[in-house]
Motif scaffolding. Structure first.
Motif, short mmCIF file in Angstrom:
data_model
loop_
_atom_site.label_atom_id
_atom_site.label_comp_id
_atom_site.label_asym_id
_atom_site.label_seq_id
_atom_site.Cartn_x
_atom_site.Cartn_y
_atom_site.Cartn_z
N ILE A 19 0.04 16.00 26.52
CA ILE A 19 0.90 16.32 27.66
C ILE A 19 2.11 17.14 27.19
O ILE A 19 2.49 18.14 27.82
N GLY A 20 2.71 16.72 26.09
CA GLY A 20 3.88 17.42 25.56
C GLY A 20 3.56 18.85 25.14
O GLY A 20 4.33 19.77 25.42
N ILE A 21 2.42 19.04 24.47
CA ILE A 21 2.03 20.38 24.02
C ILE A 21 1.78 21.30 25.21
O ILE A 21 2.22 22.46 25.22
N VAL A 22 1.06 20.79 26.22
CA VAL A 22 0.81 21.60 27.42
C VAL A 22 2.12 21.94 28.12
O VAL A 22 2.34 23.07 28.56
N ALA A 23 3.04 20.96 28.17
CA ALA A 23 4.32 21.16 28.85
C ALA A 23 5.14 22.26 28.18
O ALA A 23 5.65 23.18 28.85
N ILE A 24 5.28 22.19 26.85
CA ILE A 24 6.10 23.21 26.18
C ILE A 24 5.39 24.57 26.18
O ILE A 24 6.05 25.61 26.12
N SER A 25 4.07 24.57 26.27
CA SER A 25 3.33 25.82 26.32
C SER A 25 3.62 26.59 27.61
O SER A 25 3.49 27.82 27.65
N PHE A 26 4.00 25.87 28.67
CA PHE A 26 4.31 26.52 29.95
C PHE A 26 5.66 27.23 29.93
O PHE A 26 5.94 28.04 30.83
N SER A 27 6.50 26.95 28.95
CA SER A 27 7.83 27.56 28.90
C SER A 27 7.74 29.08 28.93
O SER A 27 8.43 29.75 29.72
N SER A 28 6.88 29.66 28.08
CA SER A 28 6.74 31.11 28.02
C SER A 28 6.22 31.68 29.33
O SER A 28 6.64 32.77 29.75
N VAL A 226 9.55 20.75 33.16
CA VAL A 226 8.24 20.77 32.47
C VAL A 226 8.39 20.89 30.95
O VAL A 226 8.09 19.94 30.22
N PRO A 227 8.86 22.03 30.39
CA PRO A 227 8.91 22.11 28.93
C PRO A 227 10.01 21.28 28.28
O PRO A 227 9.88 20.90 27.11
N THR A 228 11.08 20.99 29.02
CA THR A 228 12.20 20.27 28.40
C THR A 228 12.01 18.76 28.51
O THR A 228 11.99 18.04 27.51
N VAL A 229 11.86 18.24 29.74
CA VAL A 229 11.72 16.79 29.92
C VAL A 229 10.36 16.30 29.44
O VAL A 229 10.27 15.37 28.63
N PHE A 230 9.27 16.95 29.93
CA PHE A 230 7.93 16.51 29.57
C PHE A 230 7.46 17.08 28.23
O PHE A 230 6.36 16.77 27.78
N GLY A 231 8.31 17.93 27.61
CA GLY A 231 7.98 18.47 26.31
C GLY A 231 8.91 17.93 25.25
O GLY A 231 8.61 16.94 24.58
N HIS A 232 10.08 18.54 25.11
CA HIS A 232 10.98 18.21 24.01
C HIS A 232 11.52 16.78 24.08
O HIS A 232 11.55 16.08 23.06
N ALA A 258 0.12 28.17 24.54
CA ALA A 258 0.78 29.27 25.25
C ALA A 258 -0.11 30.50 25.31
O ALA A 258 -0.14 31.21 26.33
N SER A 259 -0.86 30.78 24.23
CA SER A 259 -1.74 31.95 24.20
C SER A 259 -2.88 31.80 25.21
O SER A 259 -3.25 32.76 25.90
#
Length: 307
Positions: A19-28, A226-232, A258-259
């Motif tokens: 979940i965390g990896i998918v969340a931070i991948s959405f940042s870009s 998404v990328p901050t709360v559910f990621g970092h 992200a790719s």
């Protein structure tokens, strides 16, 4: 360093990591979707994240009043470095591909290793240095591939490198501060400081604060949640259940995720040189992280038993 507790989270760790990896991948992706200046995106991302964190900050008020003047100065510098990181890295996505930018950003541990040696004289093994060399060689491949596309792509790569150096400085300062203050309080103060730095930057540059359509405000909120709360923040929370080395493996997951998202949602393609560079960066980082795990294991074995 305290040992990780044996308690288990309510949800399996691998699922939470995914979940965390998918969340931070959405940042870009969110940054690419937005037409607002990156300094505005960064400001509202940090501001909205701080507002989400504030209701849970009351237990840390005593620790905040106990901070020394030097601590507050370092917190402001750390916040400035975080703002510079977002300004440069988010700006890089306006010029180069998501894959190139995030693969270069994955070099964060390399910059931290160099900074730790220069500032704290922390030495690394030859195995870790070999991983560093492989990863840097991979970045050269990525840059070489981007030169063949356009000069703007190379400019984006350089901005991403600058953003990576800035976030490494931010984390090296944090390494010292979190040793004497709660990590939640550190994150909150640094986020607020970085948001203020962005606000001053936007004010001096004459960039409007509020003249944006509803779609942009939606992206600002998504960047915070998404990328901050559910990621970092999720990764920080997982540190109480698993090792920092395990959590740090998300560094390898973000460029891949992200790719894939950039291919599906933005139609971005990669050249053969970019693919080759990406493989080298990921391989070098895998070697680096493996070396860190071996070093941590040897240190644990050297500690006297308390049983």
């Amino acid at each position: 360093m305290p040992a990780v507790t044996s308690k288990k989270p309510p949800v399996p760790i691998p699922l939470l990591m995914l979940i965390g990896i998918v969340a931070i991948s959405f940042s870009s992706i969110f940054i690419k979707w937005s037409s607002a200046p990156v300094s505005v995106q960064g400001m509202y991302r940090l501001l909205f994240t701080s507002l989400l964190m504030l209701p849970f900050a009351r237990p840390y008020s005593g620790a905040a009043f106990a901070l020394r003047r030097k601590d507050w100065l370092l917190l402001v510098v750390s916040g400035a470095m975080l703002a510079l990181h977002f300004l440069l890295w988010m700006g890089s996505l306006k010029f180069t591909s998501v894959a190139s930018s995030t693969m270069i950003m994955a070099l964060e541990p390399v910059f931290i290793m160099l900074g730790a040696y220069l500032l704290y004289k922390e030495k690394s093994s030859m195995f870790a240095i070999a991983g560093l060399a492989i990863a840097i060689f991979g970045v050269v491949f990525i840059g070489w591939g981007d030169i063949g596309l356009s000069s703007d792509n190379l400019k984006g790569d350089l901005l991403s490198i600058g953003g990576t150096a800035a976030v490494a400085a931010h984390l090296l300062i944090g390494q010292k501060l979190v040793a004497r203050m709660p990590s939640y309080l550190y994150s909150l103060i640094v986020f607020i400081a970085a948001a203020i730095v962005f606000a001053v930057y936007n004010l001096l540059a004459g960039i409007p604060f509020f003249d944006y359509p509803p779609r942009e405000w939606g992206i600002f909120v998504l960047l915070a949640i998404v990328p901050t709360v559910f990621g970092h923040i999720l990764f920080n929370w997982l540190l109480q259940y698993t090792s920092a080395t395990t959590v740090s493996m998300n560094i390898l997951g973000e460029p891949v995720g992200a790719s894939i998202l950039a291919f599906l949602l933005l139609g971005e393609q990669l050249t053969i040189l970019q693919w080759a560079g990406g493989v080298l960066v990921m391989g070098g980082l895998a070697v680096y992280l493996y070396a860190g795990r071996r070093k941590a294991a040897k240190r644990s074995e050297a500690l006297p038993s308390t049983s």
